[in-house]
Scaffold this motif. Structure first.
Motif, PDB file in Angstrom:
ATOM      1  N   ARG A  46      30.772  46.632  54.698  1.00  0.00           N
ATOM      2  CA  ARG A  46      30.323  47.057  56.024  1.00  0.00           C
ATOM      3  C   ARG A  46      31.188  48.176  56.602  1.00  0.00           C
ATOM      4  NH1 ARG A  46      26.834  43.317  55.876  1.00  0.00           N
ATOM      5  NH2 ARG A  46      27.231  41.137  55.636  1.00  0.00           N
ATOM      6  N   GLY A  47      31.501  49.155  55.744  1.00  0.00           N
ATOM      7  CA  GLY A  47      32.275  50.313  56.174  1.00  0.00           C
ATOM      8  C   GLY A  47      33.781  50.119  56.157  1.00  0.00           C
ATOM      9  N   ARG A  48      34.221  48.962  55.739  1.00  0.00           N
ATOM     10  CA  ARG A  48      35.654  48.660  55.695  1.00  0.00           C
ATOM     11  C   ARG A  48      36.133  48.630  54.249  1.00  0.00           C
ATOM     12  NH1 ARG A  48      38.283  43.484  58.766  1.00  0.00           N
ATOM     13  NH2 ARG A  48      40.435  44.028  58.360  1.00  0.00           N
ATOM     14  N   VAL A  49      37.287  49.233  53.978  1.00  0.00           N
ATOM     15  CA  VAL A  49      37.869  49.226  52.642  1.00  0.00           C
ATOM     16  C   VAL A  49      38.556  47.877  52.440  1.00  0.00           C
ATOM     17  CG1 VAL A  49      39.564  50.297  51.114  1.00  0.00           C
ATOM     18  CG2 VAL A  49      38.204  51.718  52.673  1.00  0.00           C
ATOM     19  N   VAL A  50      38.135  47.172  51.385  1.00  0.00           N
ATOM     20  CA  VAL A  50      38.640  45.826  51.121  1.00  0.00           C
ATOM     21  C   VAL A  50      39.161  45.761  49.686  1.00  0.00           C
ATOM     22  CG1 VAL A  50      37.965  43.389  50.917  1.00  0.00           C
ATOM     23  CG2 VAL A  50      37.057  44.784  52.793  1.00  0.00           C
ATOM     24  N   PRO A  51      40.405  45.276  49.491  1.00  0.00           N
ATOM     25  CA  PRO A  51      40.917  45.110  48.124  1.00  0.00           C
ATOM     26  C   PRO A  51      40.167  43.980  47.420  1.00  0.00           C
ATOM     27  CG  PRO A  51      42.475  44.214  49.712  1.00  0.00           C
ATOM     28  CD  PRO A  51      41.376  44.866  50.504  1.00  0.00           C
ATOM     29  N   LEU A  52      39.931  44.172  46.122  1.00  0.00           N
ATOM     30  CA  LEU A  52      39.228  43.169  45.323  1.00  0.00           C
ATOM     31  C   LEU A  52      40.178  42.597  44.287  1.00  0.00           C
ATOM     32  CD1 LEU A  52      36.558  41.735  44.669  1.00  0.00           C
ATOM     33  CD2 LEU A  52      36.079  43.601  43.068  1.00  0.00           C
ATOM     34  N   ALA A  53      40.406  41.294  44.376  1.00  0.00           N
ATOM     35  CA  ALA A  53      41.334  40.611  43.478  1.00  0.00           C
ATOM     36  C   ALA A  53      40.564  39.831  42.421  1.00  0.00           C
ATOM     37  CB  ALA A  53      42.224  39.662  44.280  1.00  0.00           C
ATOM     38  N   ASP A  54      41.201  39.649  41.283  1.00  0.00           N
ATOM     39  CA  ASP A  54      40.614  38.874  40.196  1.00  0.00           C
ATOM     40  C   ASP A  54      41.557  37.718  39.884  1.00  0.00           C
ATOM     41  OD1 ASP A  54      39.414  37.860  37.929  1.00  0.00           O
ATOM     42  OD2 ASP A  54      39.010  39.835  37.069  1.00  0.00           O
ATOM     43  N   LEU A  55      41.201  36.523  40.359  1.00  0.00           N
ATOM     44  CA  LEU A  55      42.043  35.349  40.151  1.00  0.00           C
ATOM     45  C   LEU A  55      42.234  35.040  38.672  1.00  0.00           C
ATOM     46  CD1 LEU A  55      40.805  32.882  42.915  1.00  0.00           C
ATOM     47  CD2 LEU A  55      42.810  34.362  42.953  1.00  0.00           C
ATOM     48  N   ARG A  56      41.292  35.463  37.853  1.00  0.00           N
ATOM     49  CA  ARG A  56      41.420  35.184  36.412  1.00  0.00           C
ATOM     50  C   ARG A  56      42.694  35.816  35.858  1.00  0.00           C
ATOM     51  NH1 ARG A  56      35.397  37.089  35.195  1.00  0.00           N
ATOM     52  NH2 ARG A  56      36.356  38.820  36.260  1.00  0.00           N
ATOM     53  N   VAL A  57      43.121  36.944  36.418  1.00  0.00           N
ATOM     54  CA  VAL A  57      44.360  37.582  35.967  1.00  0.00           C
ATOM     55  C   VAL A  57      45.542  36.665  36.253  1.00  0.00           C
ATOM     56  CG1 VAL A  57      45.937  39.531  36.375  1.00  0.00           C
ATOM     57  CG2 VAL A  57      43.468  39.926  36.220  1.00  0.00           C
ATOM     58  N   MET A  58      45.612  36.126  37.476  1.00  0.00           N
ATOM     59  CA  MET A  58      46.738  35.280  37.855  1.00  0.00           C
ATOM     60  C   MET A  58      46.745  33.966  37.082  1.00  0.00           C
ATOM     61  SD  MET A  58      48.333  37.223  39.766  1.00  0.00           S
ATOM     62  CE  MET A  58      49.484  36.548  40.933  1.00  0.00           C
ATOM     63  N   PHE A  59      45.568  33.513  36.649  1.00  0.00           N
ATOM     64  CA  PHE A  59      45.487  32.266  35.899  1.00  0.00           C
ATOM     65  C   PHE A  59      45.434  32.495  34.388  1.00  0.00           C
ATOM     66  CE2 PHE A  59      44.108  30.672  40.077  1.00  0.00           C
ATOM     67  CZ  PHE A  59      44.982  29.606  40.182  1.00  0.00           C
ATOM     68  N   GLY A  60      45.662  33.740  33.952  1.00  0.00           N
ATOM     69  CA  GLY A  60      45.732  34.032  32.529  1.00  0.00           C
ATOM     70  C   GLY A  60      44.428  33.819  31.783  1.00  0.00           C
ATOM     71  N   MET A  61      43.296  34.033  32.464  1.00  0.00           N
ATOM     72  CA  MET A  61      41.987  33.845  31.843  1.00  0.00           C
ATOM     73  C   MET A  61      41.452  35.178  31.329  1.00  0.00           C
ATOM     74  SD  MET A  61      40.205  31.510  34.770  1.00  0.00           S
ATOM     75  CE  MET A  61      40.206  29.750  34.652  1.00  0.00           C
ATOM     76  N   GLN A  62      40.510  35.088  30.412  1.00  0.00           N
ATOM     77  CA  GLN A  62      39.819  36.289  29.951  1.00  0.00           C
ATOM     78  C   GLN A  62      38.951  36.829  31.075  1.00  0.00           C
ATOM     79  OE1 GLN A  62      37.629  35.447  26.408  1.00  0.00           O
ATOM     80  NE2 GLN A  62      39.430  34.824  25.270  1.00  0.00           N
ATOM     81  N   ARG A  63      38.651  38.121  30.997  1.00  0.00           N
ATOM     82  CA  ARG A  63      37.849  38.758  32.040  1.00  0.00           C
ATOM     83  C   ARG A  63      36.550  39.282  31.439  1.00  0.00           C
ATOM     84  NH1 ARG A  63      41.887  42.911  34.627  1.00  0.00           N
ATOM     85  NH2 ARG A  63      40.198  43.165  36.110  1.00  0.00           N
ATOM     86  N   PRO A  64      35.520  38.421  31.375  1.00  0.00           N
ATOM     87  CA  PRO A  64      34.256  38.878  30.808  1.00  0.00           C
ATOM     88  C   PRO A  64      33.580  39.898  31.727  1.00  0.00           C
ATOM     89  CG  PRO A  64      33.987  36.708  31.770  1.00  0.00           C
ATOM     90  CD  PRO A  64      35.448  37.050  31.858  1.00  0.00           C
ATOM     91  N   GLU A  65      32.638  40.632  31.164  1.00  0.00           N
ATOM     92  CA  GLU A  65      31.874  41.585  31.960  1.00  0.00           C
ATOM     93  C   GLU A  65      31.071  40.832  33.009  1.00  0.00           C
ATOM     94  OE1 GLU A  65      31.784  45.007  31.880  1.00  0.00           O
ATOM     95  OE2 GLU A  65      33.522  44.726  30.585  1.00  0.00           O
ATOM     96  N   PRO A  66      30.894  41.419  34.187  1.00  0.00           N
ATOM     97  CA  PRO A  66      30.074  40.773  35.220  1.00  0.00           C
ATOM     98  C   PRO A  66      28.640  40.580  34.730  1.00  0.00           C
ATOM     99  CG  PRO A  66      31.258  42.673  36.105  1.00  0.00           C
ATOM    100  CD  PRO A  66      31.445  42.685  34.626  1.00  0.00           C
ATOM    101  N   ASP A  67      27.993  39.529  35.243  1.00  0.00           N
ATOM    102  CA  ASP A  67      26.590  39.292  34.904  1.00  0.00           C
ATOM    103  C   ASP A  67      25.813  38.984  36.184  1.00  0.00           C
ATOM    104  OD1 ASP A  67      27.079  36.603  35.556  1.00  0.00           O
ATOM    105  OD2 ASP A  67      27.264  35.979  33.474  1.00  0.00           O
ATOM    106  N   GLN A  68      24.593  38.471  36.054  1.00  0.00           N
ATOM    107  CA  GLN A  68      23.739  38.239  37.219  1.00  0.00           C
ATOM    108  C   GLN A  68      24.292  37.162  38.157  1.00  0.00           C
ATOM    109  OE1 GLN A  68      22.849  37.490  34.098  1.00  0.00           O
ATOM    110  NE2 GLN A  68      22.310  35.314  34.083  1.00  0.00           N
ATOM    111  N   ASP A  69      25.211  36.314  37.687  1.00  0.00           N
ATOM    112  CA  ASP A  69      25.794  35.266  38.530  1.00  0.00           C
ATOM    113  C   ASP A  69      27.083  35.697  39.233  1.00  0.00           C
ATOM    114  OD1 ASP A  69      23.812  33.380  37.978  1.00  0.00           O
ATOM    115  OD2 ASP A  69      24.854  32.677  36.177  1.00  0.00           O
TER     116      ASP A  69
END
Length: 158
Positions: free
Chosen positions: A46-69
């Protein structure tokens, strides 16, 4: 505790519903050059710059490509003592549920595949477990690095 349940890989996590501002479909992500993997992008909410975090990094998980879910959960977290709006990626958003305080136990110090200091507790629901991440501790890192990684890097630079 009222909680929004989300899935990261094959694990169920719960974030406090009171922290959640909105849930978005995947939007364009602007990658930040030389940013650390945990918060490597920015989104427009909504016009605001927001940082996007990936918890999978902090939990040592793999990062699959995004899908429809894949969804973005926009929430308010405390960073350096200040309320801050940030987004987190979720492989899937499930529902808002009640987790009884009596059913939440401290994360075991052994046998966990994640750092126990990033887990506020383990809840039980329908015979399964729900991981309750400690969002303040996760976001309270040194330059987006885990506290242990930051300490190791600082020692190696001496």
């Amino acid at each position: 505790m009222k909680a929004l349940t989300i899935r990261l890989q094959d694990e169920l996590f719960a974030v406090e519903a009171s922290q959640v501002r909105e849930i978005l479909d995947l939007v364009p992500i602007t990658e930040v050059p030389n940013a650390l993997p945990f918060v490597g992008g920015l989104i427009n909410v909504r016009g605001r710059v927001v940082p996007l975090a990936d918890l999978r990094v902090m939990f040592g998980m793999q990062r699959p490509e995004p899908d429809q879910d894949t969804r973005i959960v926009v929430m308010e977290v405390i960073i350096d003592g200040e309320p801050t709006i940030a987004g987190i990626l979720a492989d899937k958003v499930h529902d808002v549920t009640d987790i009884e305080a009596a059913s939440i136990e401290e994360a075991p110090r052994v046998g966990m595949r994640w750092r126990p200091d990033f887990v506020k507790g383990i809840g039980k629901r329908n015979g399964g477990f729900i991981i309750i991440p400690d969002m303040e501790r996760i976001f309270d890192t040194t330059d987006g690095r885990t506290p242990a990684a930051a300490t190791t890097e600082e020692r190696s630079s001496l």
